[in-house]
Design an enzyme around this catalytic site. Structure first.
Site, short mmCIF file in Angstrom:
data_model
loop_
_atom_site.label_atom_id
_atom_site.label_comp_id
_atom_site.label_asym_id
_atom_site.label_seq_id
_atom_site.Cartn_x
_atom_site.Cartn_y
_atom_site.Cartn_z
N GLN A 188 4.22 -4.53 0.69
CA GLN A 188 3.00 -4.54 1.51
C GLN A 188 2.89 -5.79 2.38
O GLN A 188 3.64 -6.75 2.23
CB GLN A 188 1.77 -4.44 0.60
CG GLN A 188 1.66 -3.11 -0.10
CD GLN A 188 0.34 -2.95 -0.83
OE1 GLN A 188 0.26 -3.07 -2.04
NE2 GLN A 188 -0.72 -2.67 -0.09
N HIS A 189 1.97 -5.71 3.32
CA HIS A 189 1.48 -6.85 4.12
C HIS A 189 2.40 -7.32 5.24
O HIS A 189 1.97 -8.09 6.09
CB HIS A 189 1.16 -8.08 3.25
CG HIS A 189 0.34 -7.81 2.05
ND1 HIS A 189 -0.83 -7.08 2.09
CD2 HIS A 189 0.52 -8.16 0.76
CE1 HIS A 189 -1.33 -7.01 0.88
NE2 HIS A 189 -0.52 -7.64 0.05
N ASP A 224 3.79 -0.44 -2.30
CA ASP A 224 4.60 -0.38 -3.51
C ASP A 224 3.77 -0.22 -4.79
O ASP A 224 4.11 0.58 -5.67
CB ASP A 224 5.53 -1.59 -3.61
CG ASP A 224 4.83 -2.92 -3.37
OD1 ASP A 224 3.59 -2.96 -3.26
OD2 ASP A 224 5.55 -3.94 -3.27
#
Length: 492
Positions: free
Chosen positions: A97-98, A253
């Site tokens: 992520q991110h 995830d």
């Protein structure tokens, strides 16, 4: 090369397999892809049962800044190792992520992607909190308070540090969005799509309201506005491959792993991988002005309040390296020492820390005496320190109303026998350890099967065998850790 095109040979969606003399079994296959920080994993599964038919893997470059082309190359390699995707009826991508992926109007990559563990945006996060007035206002707006890891902070860093690249950027997406788009026949940046779980980690999407906050995007970018991926429903097709297979919306995830484990309310998932993650399924959105609990979404339409630490299994790696032993011997040493390691405590902020938000912190060892200056005591202190940091994450979830009935312990760190054995005494709850597996890729595959079925609920898949660990709470271990945690130098 586009991985979808590389694998996209025409093939039937139903595969016939010989299961015995004169017997044929028709199997519909789906693919789940996990593009993590360190590697790409591809699982080809039976859409009905979830049984893994074949799989492949490839590594990613080391670092906190990566050209997304390497993800596509690794996906190509992993796909080839898994026997190709041409016979799958649907697929889905789960990923770290991110990360900040910037594209120009033509869809070309503007600069290397900044990953979640790149902390150069720490000051930008502080600046954004000041701009909006307080952490609480961010929690009210999107359920997430900016930290270095969050995409919105990386966009502010880009605007202030690389304004030319910020000007060239036409669209911003996340790693799983970009890979799904690469697999698709769609080519325009306006065709980018994502899901709620990954969008909720950007800092400019509200999982509670189920919408982007473009005012926060333009705040971060100093007035620039970008194309953002469409946020699809949890079982909605977002595109198709060159051979006509539907592409599911994918997931972050942690949401992918929760879907694989069929986690429900009362389950807390502790994942000890590159990072340490504590999350739970909830019917209500989290609201934490302190910024400890991120108000993320899950992959089914519910919520996934989550606490993330920077320091996970690599704490075990570091301890094993310092003692010149493997995981098995590290466990043996740790289990031979008493609970609390006779006062020896490790604060495991080896890479700075995200929860608590101390990007410049360092690790430390406290309470060293002649009586506890042994490899066994050090091994015990390292594992207890890692567990105490995760236990504080559980405490933060409880403060948001999460009920804890059992802990599901997953990730590479769960291979440590000592970590599993000591976890219930530190966490104060039974710990269930499913057999090792690629749970993010499995969750993605289950989502692909869900899209294929078109049902309101995901298909019921076989759950892995597990082991259960129980122990009396060791509150003195938590108390001693709390006494010394904030004494570490370099916390500013």
């Amino acid at each position: 090369m586009n991985p979808g095109q590389a694998a996209g040979i025409a093939a039937p969606a139903v595969v016939k397999r010989v299961t015995g003399p004169g017997r044929l079994e028709q199997v519909t296959l789906v693919a789940g892809i996990d593009s993590s920080t360190q590697s790409c994993k591809v699982l080809i599964c039976d859409a009905e049962s979830g049984r893994v038919v074949r799989e492949g893997r490839a590594t990613h470059p080391v670092g906190t800044e990566v050209d997304p082309a390497y993800w596509a190359r690794a996906l190509d390699e992993a796909t080839h190792a898994a026997g190709g995707l041409g016979d799958v009826a649907a697929l889905s991508v789960g990923a770290q992520q991110h990360g900040m992926v910037c594209l120009d109007e033509s869809g070309d990559i503007v600069r290397s992607a900044l990953l979640w563990n790149d902390v150069r945006s720490a000051q930008a996060a502080t600046s954004l909190i000041d701009d909006l007035g307080s952490p609480g206002r961010w929690a009210d707006a999107v359920g997430v308070v900016p930290l270095a890891a969050i995409t919105v902070s990386k966009l502010r860093w880009l605007a202030d540090t690389e304004p030319r690249n910020a000007d060239r950027t036409a669209a911003v997406c996340l790693p799983h969005d970009w890979l799904s788009w690469q697999l698709s026949i769609q080519t325009d940046v306006s065709d980018l799509a994502t899901d709620r779980s990954d969008a909720s980690g950007t800092g400019y999407f509200s999982a509670a309201a189920n919408q982007y906050r473009r005012d926060l995007l333009t705040l971060a970018t100093r007035g620039r506005d970008y194309v953002l991926p469409r946020v699809a429903g949890p079982n909605e097709q977002i595109g198709e491959t060159t051979w006509g297979a539907p592409i599911a919306p994918g997931a972050g995830d942690n949401a992918g792993a929760a879907l694989a484990l069929d986690a429900g309310e009362g389950d807390v998932i502790v994942s000890v991988g590159t990072s340490g993650v504590v999350s739970a399924i909830s019917s209500t959105a989290a609201h934490d002005p302190g910024g400890f609990v991120a108000g993320f979404a899950d992959a089914t339409g519910r919520h996934l309040p989550l606490v993330c630490t920077l320091n996970g299994a690599r704490v075990l790696d570091a301890a094993a390296s310092m003692l010149n032993v493997d995981y098995s011997e590290l466990s043996r040493l740790a289990l031979s020492a008493p609970a609390g390691a006779d006062g020896l405590v490790m604060v495991p902020y080896l890479e700075g820390e995200r929860t608590p938000n101390r990007p410049n912190a360092t690790g430390a060892v406290h309470g060293l005496r002649l009586s506890n200056s042994t490899p066994a005591h050090f091994a015990r202190a390292a594992i207890e320190g890692l567990l105490c940091g995760l236990a504080e994450g559980i405490d933060h979830l409880v403060s948001q109303g999460v009920k804890v009935q059992r802990i599901l312990l997953v990730g590479g760190g769960a291979k440590s026998e000592a970590l599993c054995a000591l976890a219930p005494s530190v966490f104060g709850a039974p710990v269930v350890v499913p057999q090792p597996g690629e749970y993010v890729a499995t969750g993605a595959a289950r989502q692909a099967a869900w899209v294929l079925k078109g049902t309101t609920e995901p298909p019921v898949w076989e759950q892995p065998a597990n082991a259960t660990y129980e122990a009396d709470p060791a509150q003195h271990v938590r108390d001693r850790y709390a006494e010394v945690r904030d004494l570490t130098e370099g916390m500013a």
